[in-house]
Design an enzyme around this catalytic site. Structure first.
Site, PDB file in Angstrom:
ATOM      1  N   GLU A  81     -13.234  -8.068  -8.963  1.00  0.00           N
ATOM      2  CA  GLU A  81     -13.969  -9.308  -9.205  1.00  0.00           C
ATOM      3  C   GLU A  81     -15.468  -9.178  -8.942  1.00  0.00           C
ATOM      4  OE1 GLU A  81     -11.826 -12.127  -6.798  1.00  0.00           O
ATOM      5  OE2 GLU A  81     -10.448 -12.615  -8.423  1.00  0.00           O
ATOM      6  N   GLU A 112       3.235   5.393  -0.016  1.00  0.00           N
ATOM      7  CA  GLU A 112       2.459   5.006   1.162  1.00  0.00           C
ATOM      8  C   GLU A 112       2.722   5.913   2.359  1.00  0.00           C
ATOM      9  OE1 GLU A 112       4.353   1.622   3.761  1.00  0.00           O
ATOM     10  OE2 GLU A 112       4.312   0.964   1.666  1.00  0.00           O
TER      11      GLU A 112
END
Length: 271
Positions: A81, A112
């Protein structure tokens, strides 16, 4: 010895399936109300990090977020953004997630747990000593994040950790720790809830304050935002009209001619 994770402690509520929808939502909302208060308590820590990060970014440093699952997705959201909101180039703020782009939508098993993968992905971006590495892990124990932060420390990067557990491994290795202690989740262990909300608030604060510091906001306006749709053109035209004291149509024409609020205002001032 295993860390006693607050984020894994049992919910304050039980028999959730027996609650009415209204009771469920009311309880979740009650839990959520404590999140901004938890973030408020660590504003000094966030401040210290942003002030140091801004120095590096003014020298050309970039901001990298790393996380797995919800944490990784939130980092990518915040990073993605920044270009449309503040008009910065792609790559100034980068979000990385364990498992790569596929993991944005679909869980990638075991990614992960790879302690080397995070740093390997950072190296693909030619990380240098001016760059800033922020590990995001509600648990504070994600190997993908820990390995990257450890190696970033050795490489001379500024590092930070955003977590929701006190005294976690991430808190101990990051140069700046931002630990928002929001307590047990409404659904036990579901850190997409309060922990995710806290992380989102912290990321908003970090990126917005940095962009203000980099001159991407004037007054309270996003003067470099990208004009990527009709709504933003209208918003920008209103800003130009207000700043220059002209009518909307003239302001819109200036905005479309120059391509940004900042340039349109400067262009008008030079006519």
């Amino acid at each position: 010895m295993l860390l006693n994770k607050i984020t894994e402690q049992s919910s304050h509520y039980d028999n959730l399936e027996k609650l009415s929808v209204a009771e469920q939502l009311t309880a979740m909302n009650k839990e959520d109300q404590g999140v901004p208060l938890a973030v408020e308590k660590i504003i000094p820590e966030i401040t210290a990090f942003v002030e140091e990060a801004l120095v590096r970014m003014k020298k050309g440093g970039r901001l990298f977020y790393l996380g797995a699952g919800t944490s990784g997705r939130l980092g990518i959201l915040d990073a993605s953004e920044c270009p449309p909101t503040f008009g910065v180039e792609q790559g100034l703020v980068v979000g990385l997630i364990a498992g790569g782009d596929t993991a944005i939508r679909i869980a990638v098993e075991n990614a992960e747990d790879n302690r080397d993968l995070g740093w390997e992905e950072l190296e693909k971006h030619d990380v240098n000593s001016n760059d800033i590495i922020v590990g995001i892990a509600a648990s504070g124990t994600t190997p993908y994040v820990l390995g990257a932060v450890e190696k970033a420390n050795v490489a001379g990067n500024l590092t930070a950790g955003i977590t929701c557990n006190p005294d976690s491994p991430l808190s101990k290795i990051a140069q700046h720790t931002m630990a928002a202690i929001v307590g047990p989740e409404f659904v036990t262990g579901s850190t997409r809830l309060k922990s995710g909300t806290a992380q989102k608030l912290i990321l908003n604060m970090i990126s917005t304050s940095l962009m203000i510091g980099l001159g991407k906001v004037e007054g309270n306006k996003m003067v470099d935002m990208q004009l990527s749709n009709a709504k933003l053109v209208i918003r920008g035209a209103k800003m130009v009209a207000e700043q220059c004291g002209i009518d909307f149509e003239e302001a819109k024409a200036l905005l479309l001619k120059y391509g940004s609020v900042r340039k349109a205002v400067l262009g008008y001032g030079n006519t």
